[in-house]
Design a protein around this motif. Structure first.
Motif, PDB file in Angstrom:
ATOM      1  N   ALA A   1       0.828  -1.210   0.000  1.00 54.27           N
ATOM      2  CA  ALA A   1       0.000   0.000   0.000  1.00 54.27           C
ATOM      3  C   ALA A   1       0.859   1.255   0.000  1.00 54.27           C
ATOM      4  N   ILE A   2       1.992   1.225   0.686  1.00 53.76           N
ATOM      5  CA  ILE A   2       2.885   2.394   0.704  1.00 53.76           C
ATOM      6  C   ILE A   2       3.511   2.603  -0.670  1.00 53.76           C
ATOM      7  N   VAL A   3       3.985   1.523  -1.278  1.00 55.78           N
ATOM      8  CA  VAL A   3       4.560   1.633  -2.621  1.00 55.78           C
ATOM      9  C   VAL A   3       3.519   2.193  -3.590  1.00 55.78           C
ATOM     10  N   ALA A   4       2.296   1.641  -3.535  1.00 50.52           N
ATOM     11  CA  ALA A   4       1.232   2.117  -4.429  1.00 50.52           C
ATOM     12  C   ALA A   4       0.873   3.560  -4.134  1.00 50.52           C
ATOM     13  N   GLY A   5       0.881   3.945  -2.857  1.00 51.59           N
ATOM     14  CA  GLY A   5       0.564   5.327  -2.492  1.00 51.59           C
ATOM     15  C   GLY A   5       1.578   6.312  -3.040  1.00 51.59           C
ATOM     16  N   ILE A   6       2.872   5.975  -2.948  1.00 52.91           N
ATOM     17  CA  ILE A   6       3.907   6.846  -3.513  1.00 52.91           C
ATOM     18  C   ILE A   6       3.752   6.926  -5.030  1.00 52.91           C
ATOM     19  N   ALA A   7       3.529   5.775  -5.662  1.00 50.81           N
ATOM     20  CA  ALA A   7       3.408   5.739  -7.121  1.00 50.81           C
ATOM     21  C   ALA A   7       2.215   6.555  -7.604  1.00 50.81           C
ATOM     22  N   GLN A   8       1.079   6.367  -6.960  1.00 55.30           N
ATOM     23  CA  GLN A   8      -0.127   7.051  -7.409  1.00 55.30           C
ATOM     24  C   GLN A   8      -0.007   8.564  -7.253  1.00 55.30           C
ATOM     25  N   ALA A   9       0.649   8.994  -6.189  1.00 56.60           N
ATOM     26  CA  ALA A   9       0.812  10.442  -5.979  1.00 56.60           C
ATOM     27  C   ALA A   9       1.832  11.046  -6.933  1.00 56.60           C
ATOM     28  N   THR A  10       2.795  10.236  -7.391  1.00 58.37           N
ATOM     29  CA  THR A  10       3.917  10.757  -8.177  1.00 58.37           C
ATOM     30  C   THR A  10       3.684  10.671  -9.679  1.00 58.37           C
ATOM     31  N   LEU A  11       3.116   9.574 -10.152  1.00 61.65           N
ATOM     32  CA  LEU A  11       3.088   9.272 -11.580  1.00 61.65           C
ATOM     33  C   LEU A  11       1.830   9.804 -12.252  1.00 61.65           C
ATOM     34  N   PRO A  12       1.883  10.042 -13.556  1.00 61.99           N
ATOM     35  CA  PRO A  12       0.685  10.496 -14.269  1.00 61.99           C
ATOM     36  C   PRO A  12      -0.364   9.383 -14.335  1.00 61.99           C
ATOM     37  N   ALA A  13      -1.581   9.780 -14.586  1.00 61.30           N
ATOM     38  CA  ALA A  13      -2.662   8.800 -14.690  1.00 61.30           C
ATOM     39  C   ALA A  13      -2.463   7.949 -15.941  1.00 61.30           C
ATOM     40  N   ASN A  14      -2.757   6.678 -15.800  1.00 60.37           N
ATOM     41  CA  ASN A  14      -2.688   5.732 -16.914  1.00 60.37           C
ATOM     42  C   ASN A  14      -3.732   4.660 -16.618  1.00 60.37           C
ATOM     43  N   PRO A  15      -4.674   4.408 -17.534  1.00 61.61           N
ATOM     44  CA  PRO A  15      -5.750   3.449 -17.243  1.00 61.61           C
ATOM     45  C   PRO A  15      -5.253   2.046 -16.946  1.00 61.61           C
ATOM     46  N   LYS A  16      -4.010   1.730 -17.345  1.00 60.55           N
ATOM     47  CA  LYS A  16      -3.479   0.400 -17.062  1.00 60.55           C
ATOM     48  C   LYS A  16      -2.711   0.345 -15.741  1.00 60.55           C
ATOM     49  N   TRP A  17      -2.535   1.483 -15.084  1.00 65.81           N
ATOM     50  CA  TRP A  17      -1.848   1.536 -13.798  1.00 65.81           C
ATOM     51  C   TRP A  17      -2.917   1.631 -12.714  1.00 65.81           C
ATOM     52  N   ARG A  18      -3.349   0.483 -12.218  1.00 70.67           N
ATOM     53  CA  ARG A  18      -4.547   0.428 -11.370  1.00 70.67           C
ATOM     54  C   ARG A  18      -4.143   0.265  -9.904  1.00 70.67           C
ATOM     55  N   TRP A  19      -3.552   1.327  -9.351  1.00 71.84           N
ATOM     56  CA  TRP A  19      -2.988   1.247  -8.012  1.00 71.84           C
ATOM     57  C   TRP A  19      -4.025   0.901  -6.951  1.00 71.84           C
ATOM     58  N   ASP A  20      -5.194   1.491  -7.011  1.00 74.31           N
ATOM     59  CA  ASP A  20      -6.227   1.212  -6.011  1.00 74.31           C
ATOM     60  C   ASP A  20      -6.672  -0.244  -6.079  1.00 74.31           C
ATOM     61  N   GLU A  21      -6.861  -0.758  -7.278  1.00 72.49           N
ATOM     62  CA  GLU A  21      -7.310  -2.149  -7.430  1.00 72.49           C
ATOM     63  C   GLU A  21      -6.234  -3.119  -6.961  1.00 72.49           C
ATOM     64  N   TRP A  22      -4.986  -2.825  -7.306  1.00 75.32           N
ATOM     65  CA  TRP A  22      -3.895  -3.703  -6.884  1.00 75.32           C
ATOM     66  C   TRP A  22      -3.733  -3.699  -5.370  1.00 75.32           C
ATOM     67  N   THR A  23      -3.927  -2.563  -4.749  1.00 78.60           N
ATOM     68  CA  THR A  23      -3.848  -2.494  -3.286  1.00 78.60           C
ATOM     69  C   THR A  23      -5.003  -3.236  -2.632  1.00 78.60           C
ATOM     70  N   ALA A  24      -6.156  -3.168  -3.254  1.00 77.74           N
ATOM     71  CA  ALA A  24      -7.340  -3.807  -2.676  1.00 77.74           C
ATOM     72  C   ALA A  24      -7.254  -5.325  -2.720  1.00 77.74           C
ATOM     73  N   ASP A  25      -6.566  -5.869  -3.723  1.00 78.37           N
ATOM     74  CA  ASP A  25      -6.548  -7.323  -3.906  1.00 78.37           C
ATOM     75  C   ASP A  25      -5.188  -7.739  -4.448  1.00 78.37           C
ATOM     76  N   TYR A  26      -4.341  -8.316  -3.580  1.00 79.45           N
ATOM     77  CA  TYR A  26      -3.002  -8.717  -3.995  1.00 79.45           C
ATOM     78  C   TYR A  26      -3.039  -9.845  -5.022  1.00 79.45           C
ATOM     79  N   GLY A  27      -4.140 -10.572  -5.084  1.00 76.17           N
ATOM     80  CA  GLY A  27      -4.268 -11.612  -6.101  1.00 76.17           C
ATOM     81  C   GLY A  27      -4.148 -11.051  -7.501  1.00 76.17           C
ATOM     82  N   LEU A  28      -4.590  -9.797  -7.698  1.00 73.55           N
ATOM     83  CA  LEU A  28      -4.454  -9.158  -9.002  1.00 73.55           C
ATOM     84  C   LEU A  28      -2.990  -8.910  -9.345  1.00 73.55           C
ATOM     85  N   VAL A  29      -2.185  -8.624  -8.343  1.00 72.38           N
ATOM     86  CA  VAL A  29      -0.748  -8.444  -8.573  1.00 72.38           C
ATOM     87  C   VAL A  29      -0.109  -9.783  -8.937  1.00 72.38           C
ATOM     88  N   ARG A  30      -0.537 -10.842  -8.266  1.00 71.27           N
ATOM     89  CA  ARG A  30      -0.013 -12.164  -8.630  1.00 71.27           C
ATOM     90  C   ARG A  30      -0.400 -12.530 -10.062  1.00 71.27           C
TER      91      ARG A  30
END
Length: 769
Positions: free
Chosen positions: A565-594
């Protein structure tokens, strides 16, 4: 070091008695070691349940070392150090913002490492406040926004994304993505400081950057040739398969400058008979105290004798010792290496190894008699200027009789941190050629950087010359762990940004940039609940097996976030929006990252979510294990060493070679206490272990206080003061001291030539009064 390199003073019989431990590894000493930490930490309720689930299927995977987890675990599948790590994480002590309100950072820099961590678990995000010289509490939004502001003002090439080797596969994958989305491959990890020589050396000669063995191979080997690793302190669960191997007739031949009890005697704490009788298992069949850096010569001696035995048998019309069928089909460079082995003289071998020809021949006879042999090694082999050549020599020995790529045989480097190998597997690497960048570009709709990133040494050099301006640390205690520490600490504070993701306070947090944040995270034993419910994380062991880990303990603070969640929080605050960069979804469910990991690495991680709880872990595979050699020649390579010593700086009058060591009460830079039980030492860590013969030659006696000074070929003054001389059984010309206290003596430029791994096991030093 030869006697004539020190002075001409004759030796008498009045030598100091070396310190030693009269007991065995394991046994009641191990139980008491765990109990001592338990009494001090008074961990949170549920620690016993966590320990009972430790390293078991659908349980909690130890956050200490990367040793394998068996399919059929013991009742207590944890060791002394693994239990200490769990208890340490689950302490009741808390390092709150109130603590920082009472202490300036300058004041805290005077505290010992042990005392800093003893304050307890960090509970809230912190921002460095320069006017007061204190860390002050801030919100997560404030932290992420502040970090993003600094990152967006910096050149992406000037920022380092370091990982300690402990973060999960899921966090590591997103961390590597974040760095590449941001614009660099500056992804060093703790492997750069220990086993990067393996990643480079093994890959060059067998096409695999990791070991070829699985845990089951130890059930079938006839001999183990063991170099530069101490299981009693660094991987105590390894003692069980070693004991089992010895009991069925396997012979262990150990090469190590230090006579470590963990490779001499072992009492199984889980055996009522051994605990009651106190009758240990004798582990090493032979224990050869090789000189620091002398492994190349020692292994050449082994190979030379194997060739001599083969010559004699061939002349007598007997079957060959060498596996010519394997050599012809699977190897390249054999003839040139054999010619070198024949030509290398025994005088040179004995001089550089510090060992006698007869002992090396006896050890080689064990190799000849064994049908299946495993080569085990640790940082004693890798942390040298010519460490890559040492690994190549060990591979040469194994290839001679086809001891790679079959059951009960192979190369088995013993890794340190629990997921240091796994982080590399899923993309944390400064080497772009090791990462499927084209696939990542398609998956995430961006153009990945293609240039080579910074290693640990490169990052430190960049901090010194000012080209590195930002440093993000996913765990670890980087500033304390690196070479030339005192020099680096001064340069470190010129950076614009430092970010530390951590569970406890350590010295690195106090050596900060102009803008600095400390971000507290969950520990692995703690329950990680996200929007989709409780989460699982995964790790990889030294044998390329993957395991799921589930934490159940109540977090140390309601304010904590997970590493992911910390890594995703830094990334989401720093990087531009991209529909394929789904930080909230990846944080909500680690299975999606797997799922992303499986898509990126389908051959190794297919059906990841379905397989992660397999007993004994699922095997991601290893081409060299199947005798598929991903080398330039398509075959395993015999190498031809250019030197008989792995040392970068040789002997000279008055010069010693320092080996850095970890104590029994320590894991990496974490100090659990001040008892080094397995070496018979306790109390201060500011000691210098020294051969009694060398003590007498130097006119020193036990208890003398000395300064150890660097003796490298440069003009930099390096020294560690206040060291107490302590007699110990070491080779002539060798001294020993604790890591990380001795790090100021290791020059940043003194590293393995191929991998840039610091050469901490053969540092040139002098003794000043």
């Amino acid at each position: 070091m030869n006697d004539d390199l020190t002075n001409d003073r004759p030796l008498d019989d009045d030598l100091a008695t070396p310190r030693e431990y009269g007991g065995s590894s394991g046994g009641f000493g191990s139980v008491e070691g765990m109990a001592k930490v338990m009494r001090r930490e008074m961990p949170s309720p549920g620690v016993a349940e966590t320990l009972m689930r430790q390293n078991k299927a659908e349980g909690y995977m130890c956050a200490s070392c990367a040793w394998g987890k068996p399919k059929h675990p013991h009742t207590f599948e944890f060791c002394e150090n693994g239990a200490k790590a769990t208890i340490w994480d689950l302490t009741r002590d808390r390092c709150t913002p109130d603590f920082f309100a009472q202490h300036t950072v300058t004041e805290l820099r005077e505290w010992a490492d042990f005392d800093l961590e003893m304050v307890g678990r960090l509970t809230a995000p912190l921002r460095y406040d320069a006017p007061t010289d204190k860390y002050v509490e801030c919100s997560w939004d404030e932290a992420f926004t502040g970090i993003a502001k600094e990152l967006n003002a910096l050149d992406p090439k000037s920022v380092i994304f370091y990982a300690s080797g402990k973060a999960s596969l899921e966090s590591s994958y997103l961390y590597a993505l974040t760095a590449r989305f941001y614009g660099n491959n500056n992804l060093p990890d703790s492997s750069n400081m220990c086993h990067e020589t393996t990643s480079v050396g093994l890959k060059n000669v067998i096409g695999s950057p990791v070991g070829t063995c699985t845990l089951e191979d130890f059930d079938h080997c006839d001999a183990i040739f063991y170099f530069g690793q101490n299981p009693g302190t660094n991987s105590p669960r390894f003692l069980h398969p070693l004991q089992d191997a010895v009991r069925r007739g396997c012979k262990i031949i150990t090469f190590n400058p230090v006579r470590e009890i963990g490779l001499v005697r072992f009492i199984d704490p889980q055996s009522p008979v051994q605990m009651l009788t106190q009758q240990p298992t004798q582990l090493s069949h032979m224990y050869l105290q090789v000189r620091p850096g002398g492994d190349i010569a020692a292994i050449m001696g082994l190979c030379k004798h194997v060739v001599a035995v083969d010559d004699a048998r061939t002349a007598a019309g007997d079957p060959s010792v060498l596996d010519h069928g394997f050599i012809d089909q699977h190897t390249h460079g054999f003839d040139a290496f054999i010619a070198q082995a024949r030509a290398t003289g025994w005088d040179e071998i004995e001089r550089h190894s510090g060992l006698k020809r007869a002992d090396l021949e006896a050890a080689a006879d064990v190799y000849v008699a064994a049908e299946r042999v495993i080569g085990v090694y640790g940082m004693g082999l890798t942390q040298h200027v010519h460490g890559t050549q040492s690994i190549g020599m060990l591979v040469n020995l194994m290839l001679m009789r086809g001891n790679i790529g079959r059951q009960g045989a192979g190369m088995s480097p013993v890794r340190g941190h629990s997921n240091v190998q796994g982080q590399r597997t899923v993309g944390i690497s400064e080497k772009p050629e090791l990462v499927p960048l084209d696939k990542l570009a398609t998956m995430f709709d961006f153009e990945p950087p293609r240039d080579t990133g910074h290693t640990t040494v490169d990052a430190c050099e960049g901090i010194r010359d000012g080209s590195v301006k930002g440093f993000i640390s996913l765990g670890g205690n980087f500033v304390r762990a690196i070479p030339d520490r005192e020099i680096m600490e001064k340069a470190w504070q010129h950076q614009q940004l430092t970010v530390y993701i951590a569970t406890k306070l350590n010295r690195s947090h106090l050596i900060h940039g102009r803008v600095s944040y400390v971000l507290p995270c969950l520990a692995r034993p703690e329950e990680d609940v996200q929007a989709s419910g409780p989460q699982t994380v995964t790790i990889e062991d030294s044998f390329s097996h993957i395991y799921g880990s589930v934490g159940r303990r109540t977090p140390a603070s309601d304010t904590l976030l997970s590493e992911l969640a910390i890594v995703a929080g830094i990334a989401q605050a720093t990087l531009p929006a991209n529909p394929k960069w789904r930080w909230d979804e990846w944080t909500a469910d680690y299975g999606l990252v797997r799922d992303l990991i499986a898509e990126t690495y389908p051959e190794e991680f297919h059906d990841f979510n379905a397989r992660m709880f397999e007993a004994g872990g699922f095997y991601r595979g290893n081409a060299a294990h199947d005798r598929i050699w991903k080398t330039d020649s398509g075959k395993a390579e015999f190498t031809h060493p250019t030197t008989m010593t792995a040392l970068g700086i040789g002997d000279a009058p008055g010069r010693f070679h320092l080996i850095t060591m970890r104590s029994n009460d320590q894991f990496n830079t974490t100090i659990y206490g001040f008892d080094d039980r397995l070496r018979g030492l306790s109390g201060s860590r500011l000691i210098l272990l020294m051969n009694p013969r060398d003590m007498q030659r130097e006119g020193l006696k036990e208890g003398d206080i000395v300064t150890l000074a660097g003796d490298a070929d440069d003009d930099t003054r390096r020294a560690v003061e206040g060291l107490k001389i302590t007699p110990y059984d070491l080779p002539d010309g060798c001294v020993g001291g604790y890591y990380p206290e001795m790090n100021p003596l290791v020059p940043l430029w003194y590293h393995d030539e191929a991998s840039k791994t610091p050469a901490s096991k053969g540092v040139p030093v002098r003794i000043d009064r």
